[in-house]
Design a protein around this motif. Structure first.
Motif, PDB file in Angstrom:
ATOM      1  N   ARG A  79       0.846  -1.196   0.000  1.00  0.00           N
ATOM      2  CA  ARG A  79       0.000   0.000   0.000  1.00  0.00           C
ATOM      3  C   ARG A  79       0.884   1.250   0.000  1.00  0.00           C
ATOM      4  O   ARG A  79       2.104   1.156   0.241  1.00  0.00           O
ATOM      5  CB  ARG A  79      -0.910   0.023   1.233  1.00  0.00           C
ATOM      6  CG  ARG A  79      -0.106   0.227   2.516  1.00  0.00           C
ATOM      7  CD  ARG A  79      -0.977   0.471   3.716  1.00  0.00           C
ATOM      8  NE  ARG A  79      -0.150   0.878   4.841  1.00  0.00           N
ATOM      9  CZ  ARG A  79      -0.603   1.124   6.053  1.00  0.00           C
ATOM     10  NH1 ARG A  79      -1.908   0.999   6.295  1.00  0.00           N
ATOM     11  NH2 ARG A  79       0.192   1.498   7.004  1.00  0.00           N
ATOM     12  N   HIS A  97      -0.026  -0.330  18.149  1.00  0.00           N
ATOM     13  CA  HIS A  97      -0.556   1.017  18.468  1.00  0.00           C
ATOM     14  C   HIS A  97      -1.396   1.028  19.749  1.00  0.00           C
ATOM     15  O   HIS A  97      -2.327   1.819  19.877  1.00  0.00           O
ATOM     16  CB  HIS A  97      -1.419   1.592  17.316  1.00  0.00           C
ATOM     17  CG  HIS A  97      -0.799   1.486  15.962  1.00  0.00           C
ATOM     18  ND1 HIS A  97       0.327   2.190  15.609  1.00  0.00           N
ATOM     19  CD2 HIS A  97      -1.148   0.757  14.865  1.00  0.00           C
ATOM     20  CE1 HIS A  97       0.648   1.909  14.350  1.00  0.00           C
ATOM     21  NE2 HIS A  97      -0.229   1.035  13.880  1.00  0.00           N
ATOM     22  N   ASP A 136      -5.848  -2.961   9.438  1.00  0.00           N
ATOM     23  CA  ASP A 136      -6.131  -1.874  10.379  1.00  0.00           C
ATOM     24  C   ASP A 136      -7.631  -1.811  10.659  1.00  0.00           C
ATOM     25  O   ASP A 136      -8.442  -1.875   9.738  1.00  0.00           O
ATOM     26  CB  ASP A 136      -5.670  -0.529   9.812  1.00  0.00           C
ATOM     27  CG  ASP A 136      -4.154  -0.403   9.826  1.00  0.00           C
ATOM     28  OD1 ASP A 136      -3.509  -1.216  10.531  1.00  0.00           O
ATOM     29  OD2 ASP A 136      -3.626   0.483   9.125  1.00  0.00           O
ATOM     30  N   HIS A 153       2.219  -3.560   4.129  1.00  0.00           N
ATOM     31  CA  HIS A 153       1.443  -3.374   5.339  1.00  0.00           C
ATOM     32  C   HIS A 153       1.213  -4.756   5.948  1.00  0.00           C
ATOM     33  O   HIS A 153       0.538  -5.587   5.371  1.00  0.00           O
ATOM     34  CB  HIS A 153       0.106  -2.674   5.000  1.00  0.00           C
ATOM     35  CG  HIS A 153      -0.673  -2.333   6.214  1.00  0.00           C
ATOM     36  ND1 HIS A 153      -2.015  -2.608   6.334  1.00  0.00           N
ATOM     37  CD2 HIS A 153      -0.291  -1.748   7.383  1.00  0.00           C
ATOM     38  CE1 HIS A 153      -2.424  -2.205   7.530  1.00  0.00           C
ATOM     39  NE2 HIS A 153      -1.393  -1.667   8.178  1.00  0.00           N
ATOM     40  N   HIS A 175      -3.794  -2.140  14.716  1.00  0.00           N
ATOM     41  CA  HIS A 175      -3.126  -2.828  13.611  1.00  0.00           C
ATOM     42  C   HIS A 175      -2.994  -4.279  14.066  1.00  0.00           C
ATOM     43  O   HIS A 175      -2.307  -4.570  15.044  1.00  0.00           O
ATOM     44  CB  HIS A 175      -1.752  -2.191  13.360  1.00  0.00           C
ATOM     45  CG  HIS A 175      -0.905  -2.939  12.373  1.00  0.00           C
ATOM     46  ND1 HIS A 175      -0.701  -2.501  11.084  1.00  0.00           N
ATOM     47  CD2 HIS A 175      -0.212  -4.099  12.482  1.00  0.00           C
ATOM     48  CE1 HIS A 175       0.100  -3.362  10.454  1.00  0.00           C
ATOM     49  NE2 HIS A 175       0.403  -4.347  11.298  1.00  0.00           N
ATOM     50  N   HIS A 206      -6.619   3.381  16.095  1.00  0.00           N
ATOM     51  CA  HIS A 206      -6.981   2.109  15.431  1.00  0.00           C
ATOM     52  C   HIS A 206      -6.136   0.977  15.978  1.00  0.00           C
ATOM     53  O   HIS A 206      -5.116   1.211  16.639  1.00  0.00           O
ATOM     54  CB  HIS A 206      -6.798   2.231  13.917  1.00  0.00           C
ATOM     55  CG  HIS A 206      -5.369   2.155  13.474  1.00  0.00           C
ATOM     56  ND1 HIS A 206      -4.489   3.210  13.600  1.00  0.00           N
ATOM     57  CD2 HIS A 206      -4.656   1.147  12.894  1.00  0.00           C
ATOM     58  CE1 HIS A 206      -3.305   2.862  13.126  1.00  0.00           C
ATOM     59  NE2 HIS A 206      -3.374   1.605  12.697  1.00  0.00           N
TER      60      HIS A 206
HETATM   61 ZN   LIG Z   1      -1.560  -0.904  10.152  1.00  0.00          ZN
END
Ligand SMILES: [Zn+2]
Length: 390
Positions: free
Chosen positions: A252, A314, A266, A262, A358, A356
Motif C-alpha cells: 500500500r 498502536h 487496520d 502493510h 493494527h 486504530h
Molecule cells: Zn496498520
C-alpha cells in the motif's frame, strides 16, 4: 550481581526491546532430571563409602576387643605364675632354713653330728657339709631367679595393662567415629530419599509434558507455558467486539512511509477500546516505544498443530505480561494510535493518523512472515464495520 543483572535486563526489556524471558521448558526439565540423577548417583557412592567405613570400624573394634580379651588372659596367667612362684619361694626358703640350721649345727662341736649327718667318719662328714653348703647356695640362686621372674611378670602385667588401656582408648575413638558415620549415613539416606522422590515426580512431570509437546508439535526448548497454552487453540477470531476496516494487509502507499508492505489489517476504533487475544496462546513479546507501532503485544499460538503469532500494535496500554497464558476472552490492552494529535489524550506512536488497531498474523514463532489475517479471521470489506467477535 545476579539481581542487578536481572533488574537491568528487566528495565532493558521494558523500555527498549521485545524480550522473551526464558521460563522452564521440557528441555530444562530433562536437564534438571539428569542433574538429580547425577546427584543420586553421587549420594549412593557417598553412602557406600560411609557404609564401608562403618564396616571397617566395627571390624577394628571387634579385633581390639579380642586383643583385650587375650591381654586379660595373659594377665591372669601371669598372676597365677606369680602365685606359684611365691609358693615355690616359700618352699625354697624353708628348705634353705632347714639346710642352714643343719649347717649351723655342723659348724659346732655337736656330739650328735655323726648321728645327724649319718656320716661314717669325719671325712665323710666334711664331704656332706660341703654338699649342704652347695645346696644352700643353689637354692639361694633359685630364689633369686624366681624373684627376678616375679619382677618380670609384674613388668609384663604393666605392659599388658597399658596395651589394654590403649586398645580401650582406640575403641572409644572408633565408637565416636561410628557415631558420626551413622549420623552422616542417616543424613545421606534422607537426602537420597528426597532426591529419589524428586526424580520420581520429575519423571511424571516430564511424561505429562512430553505428551503435550508431542501433541502440540513443540520443540523441547519451547517454554512449558507457551506449549501448554497452545493447546486447544481452535482458531483465530476478531480481536475487537466492534470496529471498521480502514486498511488491508499487503502492499500500500502509506501517508507516512510511502510504499510499504502493510503487515496487518487496520481496524478503526475509539481510543481505549479493549483489544482481545485473537486465539488462545501465550504472550511472547511486549514492546513499548514512542516511534511507529507504539505499545505492541505479540502472542504465540498453535492452531491445528501449526505455529503462529498474532501481533497487536498502536496500543495505548498493555494489560498482559510475557509468559502469560491467554485465551480469546483475555484483554491484551486498549487501543491507541493517532500520533501526535492523540498523544496528549493517551495516544502513543507517531505513524498513525487516527486511533486504530493494527492486527497482524505471522507464520511461525520466529521471523517476520506476515500473512493476510483474512485467511484466518472473517472481516467485512474495507470501509465496512462489524459488531461481534465472530
Ligand atoms: Zn496498520
Amino acid at each position: 550481581m545476579k539481581k542487578i543483572n536481572k533488574t537491568l535486563l528487566f528495565i532493558f526489556c521494558l523500555f527498549f526491546l521485545t524480550c522473551n524471558i526464558k521460563a522452564e521448558s521440557l528441555k530444562s526439565l530433562k536437564a534438571q532430571l539428569a542433574k538429580d540423577e547425577a546427584n543420586q548417583a553421587a549420594l549412593v557412592k557417598k553412602q557406600k563409602n560411609v557404609q564401608n567405613k562403618i564396616k571397617s570400624a566395627n571390624k577394628e573394634i571387634s579385633s581390639l576387643e579380642k586383643d583385650i580379651e587375650r591381654y586379660e588372659d595373659e594377665i591372669d596367667d601371669l598372676l597365677e605364675q606369680i602365685d606359684e612362684l611365691e609358693i615355690d619361694i616359700e618352699k625354697k626358703k624353708k628348705e634353705i632354713d632347714s639346710l642352714l640350721s643343719f649347717l649351723q649345727v655342723s659348724n659346732g662341736d655337736n656330739i650328735y653330728l655323726e648321728y645327724v649327718f649319718e656320716a661314717k667318719d669325719f671325712t665323710d662328714f666334711i664331704y656332706r657339709s660341703a654338699v649342704v653348703e652347695e645346696l644352700t647356695k643353689y637354692n639361694d640362686d633359685l630364689i633369686d631367679e624366681m624373684y627376678n621372674l616375679i619382677e618380670e611378670d609384674k613388668k609384663l602385667q604393666v605392659e599388658l595393662k597399658n596395651k589394654i588401656a590403649k586398645s580401650e582408648a582406640s575403641i572409644k575413638d572408633l565408637d565416636k567415629k561410628l557415631k558420626n558415620y551413622n549420623v552422616s549415613l542417616a543424613d545421606l539416606e534422607d537426602a537420597h530419599s528426597d532426591v529419589a522422590a524428586e526424580i520420581k515426580s520429575r519423571k511424571k512431570t516430564i511424561e505429562y509434558y512430553e505428551s503435550i509437546y508431542k501433541a502440540n508439535g513443540c520443540k523441547e526448548d519451547v517454554d512449558l507455558v507457551v506449549c501448554i497454552s497452545s493447546t486447544n487453540a481452535k482458531g483465530f477470531v476478531r480481536p475487537l467486539t466492534k470496529g471498521t476496516i480502514t486498511s488491508e494487509w499487503g502492499y500500500r502507499i502509506c501517508p507516512v512511509h510511502g510504499r510499504e508492505i502493510h503487515s496487518g489489517i487496520d481496524i478503526g476504533v475509539p481510543l481505549n477500546t479493549p483489544v482481545y487475544a485473537s486465539a488462545a496462546g501465550t504472550v511472547s513479546g511486549i514492546t513499548t516505544k514512542s516511534s511507529c507501532g507504539g505499545n505492541i503485544v505479540t502472542i504465540n499460538h498453535i492452531v491445528n498443530g501449526k505455529q503462529y503469532r498474532s501481533v497487536y500494535m498502536h496500543l495505548a496500554s498493555i494489560n498482559v505480561k510475557i509468559g502469560q497464558a491467554v485465551n480469546i476472552n483475555t484483554i491484551v490492552g486498549k487501543s491507541g494510535g493517532g500520533g501526535f494529535t492523540l498523544r496528549k489524550n493517551g495516544g502513543w506512536d507517531t505513524c498513525s493518523t487516527g486511533a486504530h488497531l493494527h492486527f497482524t498474523i505471522r507464520n511461525g514463532w520466529t521471523g517476520s512472515n506476515s500473512v493476510n489475517p483474512r485467511n484466518f479471521v472473517t472481516f467485512p470489506s474495507k470501509g465496512k464495520s462489524f459488531s461481534s467477535r465472530f
